[in-house]
Each structure stands twice: as C-alpha cells, then as structure tokens.
Write a protein that holds these residues in place. Structure first.
Motif, mmCIF file in Angstrom:
data_model
loop_
_atom_site.group_PDB
_atom_site.id
_atom_site.type_symbol
_atom_site.label_atom_id
_atom_site.label_comp_id
_atom_site.label_asym_id
_atom_site.label_seq_id
_atom_site.Cartn_x
_atom_site.Cartn_y
_atom_site.Cartn_z
ATOM 1 N N VAL A 111 33.671 -30.503 19.422
ATOM 2 C CA VAL A 111 34.038 -29.359 18.588
ATOM 3 C C VAL A 111 34.420 -29.829 17.182
ATOM 4 C CG1 VAL A 111 35.640 -27.420 18.302
ATOM 5 C CG2 VAL A 111 34.747 -27.980 20.578
ATOM 6 N N THR A 112 35.247 -30.865 17.086
ATOM 7 C CA THR A 112 35.627 -31.368 15.757
ATOM 8 C C THR A 112 34.461 -32.086 15.087
ATOM 9 O OG1 THR A 112 36.613 -33.343 16.752
ATOM 10 C CG2 THR A 112 38.098 -31.525 16.235
ATOM 11 N N ALA A 113 33.607 -32.723 15.885
ATOM 12 C CA ALA A 113 32.418 -33.364 15.315
ATOM 13 C C ALA A 113 31.480 -32.306 14.722
ATOM 14 C CB ALA A 113 31.697 -34.200 16.370
ATOM 15 N N LEU A 114 31.382 -31.162 15.379
ATOM 16 C CA LEU A 114 30.571 -30.061 14.848
ATOM 17 C C LEU A 114 31.192 -29.525 13.560
ATOM 18 C CD1 LEU A 114 28.172 -28.162 15.049
ATOM 19 C CD2 LEU A 114 29.520 -26.728 16.592
ATOM 20 N N ASP A 115 32.512 -29.477 13.511
ATOM 21 C CA ASP A 115 33.189 -29.064 12.276
ATOM 22 C C ASP A 115 32.834 -29.996 11.125
ATOM 23 O OD1 ASP A 115 34.404 -26.935 13.594
ATOM 24 O OD2 ASP A 115 36.302 -28.018 13.912
ATOM 25 N N ASP A 116 32.681 -31.295 11.415
ATOM 26 C CA ASP A 116 32.284 -32.259 10.383
ATOM 27 C C ASP A 116 30.883 -31.966 9.848
ATOM 28 O OD1 ASP A 116 34.715 -33.553 10.742
ATOM 29 O OD2 ASP A 116 33.873 -35.132 12.022
ATOM 30 N N VAL A 117 29.970 -31.596 10.737
ATOM 31 C CA VAL A 117 28.610 -31.231 10.318
ATOM 32 C C VAL A 117 28.673 -30.002 9.410
ATOM 33 C CG1 VAL A 117 26.341 -30.426 11.104
ATOM 34 C CG2 VAL A 117 27.525 -32.237 12.367
ATOM 35 N N PHE A 118 29.453 -29.003 9.843
ATOM 36 C CA PHE A 118 29.609 -27.792 9.047
ATOM 37 C C PHE A 118 30.167 -28.116 7.660
ATOM 38 C CE2 PHE A 118 32.387 -24.330 7.591
ATOM 39 C CZ PHE A 118 31.459 -23.308 7.465
ATOM 40 N N GLU A 119 31.221 -28.914 7.612
ATOM 41 C CA GLU A 119 31.864 -29.259 6.339
ATOM 42 C C GLU A 119 30.919 -30.006 5.410
ATOM 43 O OE1 GLU A 119 34.820 -28.402 4.836
ATOM 44 O OE2 GLU A 119 34.859 -26.988 6.510
ATOM 45 N N LYS A 120 30.134 -30.916 5.958
ATOM 46 C CA LYS A 120 29.181 -31.674 5.139
ATOM 47 C C LYS A 120 28.225 -30.725 4.425
ATOM 48 C CE LYS A 120 25.696 -35.370 5.545
ATOM 49 N NZ LYS A 120 26.263 -36.405 4.685
ATOM 50 N N HIS A 121 27.699 -29.763 5.168
ATOM 51 C CA HIS A 121 26.757 -28.812 4.585
ATOM 52 C C HIS A 121 27.463 -27.825 3.643
ATOM 53 C CE1 HIS A 121 24.245 -30.469 7.750
ATOM 54 N NE2 HIS A 121 23.218 -30.033 7.040
ATOM 55 N N LYS A 122 28.647 -27.411 4.010
ATOM 56 C CA LYS A 122 29.400 -26.470 3.181
ATOM 57 C C LYS A 122 29.755 -27.090 1.829
ATOM 58 C CE LYS A 122 33.873 -24.207 3.098
ATOM 59 N NZ LYS A 122 35.122 -24.046 3.828
ATOM 60 N N LEU A 123 30.247 -28.323 1.842
ATOM 61 C CA LEU A 123 30.603 -28.994 0.593
ATOM 62 C C LEU A 123 29.383 -29.191 -0.304
ATOM 63 C CD1 LEU A 123 33.134 -31.655 1.944
ATOM 64 C CD2 LEU A 123 33.657 -29.614 0.564
ATOM 65 N N THR A 124 28.268 -29.557 0.298
ATOM 66 C CA THR A 124 27.035 -29.740 -0.475
ATOM 67 C C THR A 124 26.579 -28.416 -1.070
ATOM 68 O OG1 THR A 124 26.418 -31.599 0.935
ATOM 69 C CG2 THR A 124 24.672 -30.606 -0.397
ATOM 70 N N ALA A 125 26.624 -27.363 -0.265
ATOM 71 C CA ALA A 125 26.233 -26.036 -0.756
ATOM 72 C C ALA A 125 27.135 -25.598 -1.908
ATOM 73 C CB ALA A 125 26.292 -25.022 0.380
ATOM 74 N N ASN A 126 28.427 -25.867 -1.799
ATOM 75 C CA ASN A 126 29.357 -25.502 -2.880
ATOM 76 C C ASN A 126 29.016 -26.207 -4.186
ATOM 77 O OD1 ASN A 126 31.095 -23.566 -1.702
ATOM 78 N ND2 ASN A 126 32.142 -25.185 -0.579
ATOM 79 N N LEU B 55 24.788 -20.413 7.531
ATOM 80 C CA LEU B 55 25.292 -21.674 8.077
ATOM 81 C C LEU B 55 26.316 -21.396 9.175
ATOM 82 C CD1 LEU B 55 25.484 -24.786 7.977
ATOM 83 C CD2 LEU B 55 27.225 -24.501 6.181
ATOM 84 N N GLN B 56 27.204 -20.444 8.937
ATOM 85 C CA GLN B 56 28.215 -20.105 9.938
ATOM 86 C C GLN B 56 27.562 -19.584 11.217
ATOM 87 O OE1 GLN B 56 31.680 -20.671 9.697
ATOM 88 N NE2 GLN B 56 31.382 -20.327 11.872
ATOM 89 N N ARG B 57 26.541 -18.743 11.091
ATOM 90 C CA ARG B 57 25.825 -18.242 12.270
ATOM 91 C C ARG B 57 25.139 -19.386 13.020
ATOM 92 N NH1 ARG B 57 24.662 -14.071 8.667
ATOM 93 N NH2 ARG B 57 22.588 -14.896 8.194
ATOM 94 N N ASP B 58 24.504 -20.283 12.265
ATOM 95 C CA ASP B 58 23.812 -21.412 12.896
ATOM 96 C C ASP B 58 24.798 -22.316 13.629
ATOM 97 O OD1 ASP B 58 21.417 -20.460 11.880
ATOM 98 O OD2 ASP B 58 21.345 -21.896 10.219
ATOM 99 N N VAL B 59 25.926 -22.600 13.017
ATOM 100 C CA VAL B 59 26.936 -23.456 13.639
ATOM 101 C C VAL B 59 27.525 -22.766 14.871
ATOM 102 C CG1 VAL B 59 29.218 -24.503 13.310
ATOM 103 C CG2 VAL B 59 27.432 -24.813 11.583
#
Length: 144
Positions: free
Chosen positions: A97-112, A127-131
């Motif tokens: 679950v936390t590892a998936l959060d890391d994937v989400f954060e990586k993409h979110k920060l890049t998108a920002n 991205l939120q739907r995909d995650v």
C-alpha cells in the motif's frame, strides 16, 4: 529499404535497433502510400524526470516530419516499482500500500512540474482512478 521508407530517430541514446519491431509487409504498403514517417522511441531513462520529459516533448515538437510515431516507456524505475508491488502483494506484505503511494507520488510530482490548470486537474483525476484500480487489483492478489 528501411532508410528509404522509414527514418528511425536515435534520441537521447535511448533507442536501439532492436527496440523497433515492424511487420514489414503491413508497414511497407502503408509507408509507400503515405510517405516518410519519423519514429521515436524513448526509454525509461528518457522519461525519468520532468526535465527529461520536457526534452522529449521538445524533440517531438521540433521534428518537422508530417507523420510521427512516438513510443514511450514507463518513467525510470516505475517498472521495477510495479514488479515490487506485485511481489509484496503476493507474499502478503501489506507494505504494498505504501509502495503504491510512492508510485502515485512520483507521477503526481512530475505532473505538477509539467502541467497546470485544467490539464493538471484532469491528469491527477485520471491518475487517482488508475491508482485506485491498481490498489483493488493488488488487494485481490494480497488476499489471494
């Protein structure tokens, strides 16, 4: 024949000849009818940071070819992160679950760094739907 029908771009040292796989008979007919194509393939390292993604976008935008085919890999290290998620879920390690959060954060920060306004909002929503979907699949693997 390839040099006449298809120009393959070696961009940012991220393309090898083996990365381009074509069914010659199908592609050849289309290329002869429609002219020159420019094919770009960008590997994970080329897609690793917002700056590198911006460089890729500039290469594509600066390519004067009428017809372009662009293939991109997952961001650098994301494929390994995804395998790690599956391994954790299969071994019933709830840290997936936390590892998936890391994937989400990586993409979110890049998108920002790359997007703004409505484009950013739309991307983050998808991205939120995909995650969320991925989390459900990993949960199913976890409970086995």
């Amino acid at each position: 024949m390839d040099s006449i029908l298809l120009r393959v771009s070696k961009t940012l040292r991220c393309l090898s000849r083996s990365d381009v796989c074509l069914d010659r008979s199908a592609v050849e007919a289309d290329l002869q009818r429609e002219g020159m194509w420019s094919v770009h393939k960008f590997g994970g390292t080329c897609m690793g940071t917002a700056k590198r993604i911006q460089n890729v976008a500039e290469i594509i935008l600066n390519d004067a070819s009428d017809k372009k085919l662009v293939v991109v890999s997952a961001m650098s290290k994301v494929t390994d992160m995804m395998y790690n998620l599956i391994d954790k879920a299969q071994s019933r390690d709830d840290s997936y679950v936390t590892a998936l959060d890391d994937v989400f954060e990586k993409h979110k920060l890049t998108a920002n760094d790359l997007l703004e306004g409505e484009s950013l909002a739309l991307f983050l929503s998808q991205l939120q739907r995909d995650v969320s979907n991925l989390k459900s699949m990993l949960r199913a693997i976890y409970i086995g």
